[in-house]
Design a protein around this motif. Structure first.
Motif, PDB file in Angstrom:
ATOM      1  N   UNK A   1      30.985  43.420  31.641  1.00 46.24           N
ATOM      2  CA  UNK A   1      31.245  44.860  31.720  1.00 46.24           C
ATOM      3  C   UNK A   1      32.315  45.156  32.763  1.00 46.24           C
ATOM      4  N   UNK A   2      32.234  44.462  33.886  1.00 42.63           N
ATOM      5  CA  UNK A   2      33.179  44.696  34.979  1.00 42.63           C
ATOM      6  C   UNK A   2      34.549  44.134  34.605  1.00 42.63           C
ATOM      7  N   UNK A   3      34.558  42.894  34.105  1.00 37.11           N
ATOM      8  CA  UNK A   3      35.822  42.231  33.808  1.00 37.11           C
ATOM      9  C   UNK A   3      36.588  42.939  32.697  1.00 37.11           C
ATOM     10  N   UNK A   4      35.859  43.607  31.789  1.00 39.14           N
ATOM     11  CA  UNK A   4      36.529  44.322  30.705  1.00 39.14           C
ATOM     12  C   UNK A   4      37.374  45.471  31.250  1.00 39.14           C
ATOM     13  N   UNK A   5      36.988  46.002  32.408  1.00 40.90           N
ATOM     14  CA  UNK A   5      37.846  46.954  33.106  1.00 40.90           C
ATOM     15  C   UNK A   5      37.978  48.321  32.469  1.00 40.90           C
ATOM     16  N   UNK A   6      37.020  48.739  31.670  1.00 34.53           N
ATOM     17  CA  UNK A   6      37.139  50.057  31.051  1.00 34.53           C
ATOM     18  C   UNK A   6      36.900  51.162  32.079  1.00 34.53           C
TER      19      UNK A   6
ATOM     20  N   UNK B   1      42.551  27.291  40.715  1.00 37.47           N
ATOM     21  CA  UNK B   1      43.180  27.314  42.038  1.00 37.47           C
ATOM     22  C   UNK B   1      42.170  27.525  43.159  1.00 37.47           C
ATOM     23  N   UNK B   2      40.907  27.775  42.783  1.00 35.49           N
ATOM     24  CA  UNK B   2      39.888  27.959  43.812  1.00 35.49           C
ATOM     25  C   UNK B   2      39.109  29.246  43.599  1.00 35.49           C
ATOM     26  N   UNK B   3      38.478  29.703  44.677  1.00 37.08           N
ATOM     27  CA  UNK B   3      37.585  30.836  44.570  1.00 37.08           C
ATOM     28  C   UNK B   3      38.022  31.912  45.548  1.00 37.08           C
ATOM     29  N   UNK B   4      37.809  33.176  45.203  1.00 41.78           N
ATOM     30  CA  UNK B   4      38.012  34.230  46.182  1.00 41.78           C
ATOM     31  C   UNK B   4      36.951  35.293  45.968  1.00 41.78           C
ATOM     32  N   UNK B   5      36.640  36.011  47.056  1.00 41.35           N
ATOM     33  CA  UNK B   5      35.642  37.076  46.983  1.00 41.35           C
ATOM     34  C   UNK B   5      36.357  38.395  47.249  1.00 41.35           C
ATOM     35  N   UNK B   6      36.192  39.343  46.335  1.00 44.53           N
ATOM     36  CA  UNK B   6      36.909  40.612  46.413  1.00 44.53           C
ATOM     37  C   UNK B   6      35.942  41.746  46.744  1.00 44.53           C
ATOM     38  N   UNK B   7      36.404  42.699  47.558  1.00 41.81           N
ATOM     39  CA  UNK B   7      35.591  43.874  47.839  1.00 41.81           C
ATOM     40  C   UNK B   7      35.742  44.924  46.751  1.00 41.81           C
ATOM     41  N   UNK B   8      36.903  44.918  46.119  1.00 43.35           N
ATOM     42  CA  UNK B   8      37.111  45.817  44.989  1.00 43.35           C
ATOM     43  C   UNK B   8      37.517  44.940  43.822  1.00 43.35           C
ATOM     44  N   UNK B   9      37.531  45.526  42.652  1.00 42.98           N
ATOM     45  CA  UNK B   9      37.794  44.671  41.497  1.00 42.98           C
ATOM     46  C   UNK B   9      39.091  45.044  40.808  1.00 42.98           C
ATOM     47  N   UNK B  10      40.197  44.417  41.231  1.00 49.67           N
ATOM     48  CA  UNK B  10      41.475  44.655  40.554  1.00 49.67           C
ATOM     49  C   UNK B  10      41.529  43.809  39.278  1.00 49.67           C
ATOM     50  N   UNK B  11      42.544  44.007  38.446  1.00 54.75           N
ATOM     51  CA  UNK B  11      42.644  43.155  37.254  1.00 54.75           C
ATOM     52  C   UNK B  11      42.695  41.686  37.645  1.00 54.75           C
ATOM     53  N   UNK B  12      42.078  40.851  36.826  1.00 54.15           N
ATOM     54  CA  UNK B  12      42.062  39.418  37.096  1.00 54.15           C
ATOM     55  C   UNK B  12      43.362  38.778  36.650  1.00 54.15           C
ATOM     56  N   UNK B  13      43.700  37.660  37.274  1.00 54.74           N
ATOM     57  CA  UNK B  13      44.780  36.814  36.766  1.00 54.74           C
ATOM     58  C   UNK B  13      44.274  36.145  35.479  1.00 54.74           C
ATOM     59  N   UNK B  14      45.220  35.745  34.609  1.00 51.88           N
ATOM     60  CA  UNK B  14      44.794  35.188  33.308  1.00 51.88           C
ATOM     61  C   UNK B  14      43.872  33.970  33.421  1.00 51.88           C
ATOM     62  N   UNK B  15      43.978  33.213  34.520  1.00 59.61           N
ATOM     63  CA  UNK B  15      43.157  32.000  34.618  1.00 59.61           C
ATOM     64  C   UNK B  15      41.895  32.223  35.447  1.00 59.61           C
TER      65      UNK B  15
END
Lengths: 154, 139
Positions: free
Chosen positions: B38-43, B65-79
């Motif tokens: 639901x989150x990743x779909x970004x609606x 490339x590894x892991x990161x933890x985000x406080x907000x959810x911007x669009x993801x990179x394709x990978x």
């Protein structure tokens, strides 16, 4: 790819394409046509079956995702209070939506306490004939067989 | 650890998530749909991302490339793949409301409130001046 799915207690081993929908697998590959296909996009609920006991819209599941798992279709639903209530309350006309409604509601029956919860349980199932009143009445009767239906004037 | 949307509807610890999840799709789609999905779909009309934002959730994202933890959810990179969402303790004050033509449909408008955070979602109230108006009305 070759998959094996347990449907209503029997193992169905079939060769399928990875893109095959569970709904098409059930109907075309296994010949179980009690599961109806309406919209094929998850809106109408006619194709609802149970996957490992939980209701799912079989048009939103790939057949390969059901490999090695347990599917129950309307053919596997033993005749009981729910179908009897649908009969008594005339809760179907053309019957196209009925298998999906039965499979969606059956696992929730003992948790549906009032009309609001029944209507919430039905939001994923479209019926173009009945206007839902008879369906709600039937589910109410089946969910509360001991007297509540009379109490509520159903 | 919870994966499916339907698992949220039985949650007592996060009543806001429970209420939001009850408005996502239908019982038979919530058994399949995932929270991270639901989150990743970004609606911008989706309930769960709004509820998670006001609860101050953080998002664990993984890629080769590894892991990161985000406080907000911007669009993801394709990978990148969203693998985990962590939700802090639930504030006492919360509200959830949405208007949808039919229960289970996408909302025209909705609002999620937790503590002093407020988030509108849907299409009708997206303008900054409307946001200010709503915040003033709810203050």
């Amino acid at each position: 790819m070759k998959i094996s799915v347990e449907i209503n207690g029997a193992a169905y081993e079939r060769e399928v394409e990875p893109r095959t929908l569970l709904s098409d697998f059930i109907r075309h590959d296994c010949g179980l046509t009690g599961t109806h296909v309406g919209c094929e996009q998850g809106s109408c609920g006619a194709c609802t079956v149970q996957l490992d006991g939980a209701p799912v819209k079989s048009c939103l599941v790939l057949a390969v995702q059901a490999a090695g798992r347990r599917v129950r279709t309307v053919e596997g639903l033993e005749l009981g209070p729910l179908q009897r209530a649908f009969n008594e309350h005339h809760a179907l006309q053309c019957g196209f939506c009925t298998p999906g409604i039965l499979m969606a509601v059956e696992p929730l029956l003992d948790r549906l306490r009032d009309e609001d919860e029944i209507r919430r349980a039905l939001v994923g199932n479209l019926c173009r004939c009945t206007g839902y009143e008879a369906i709600v009445a039937a589910i109410r009767a089946a969910a509360q067989p001991s007297g509540w239906s009379e109490l509520m004037g159903a | 650890m919870l994966a499916r949307q339907g698992e949220l509807t039985g949650l007592d610890r996060w009543p806001l998530l429970r209420e939001a999840a009850l408005h996502v799709g239908h019982p038979a789609t919530r058994t399949r749909g995932t929270v991270c999905g639901s989150v990743a779909a970004g609606s911008p009309r989706a309930e769960l991302p709004a509820a998670l934002r006001v609860l101050g959730a953080s998002y664990r994202v993984r890629s080769p490339r590894g892991e990161r933890v985000l406080d907000a959810f911007p669009p993801l990179e394709p990978d990148e793949l969203l693998v985990e969402i962590e939700v802090p303790p639930h504030p006492e004050r919360w509200r959830f409301f949405e208007y949808a033509p039919t229960l289970g449909d996408w909302p025209h408008v909705g609002v999620a409130v937790a503590g002093d955070r407020i988030e509108e979602f849907g299409v009708a109230l997206g303008e900054p001046w409307q946001r200010a108006m709503i915040e003033a009305a709810l203050a």
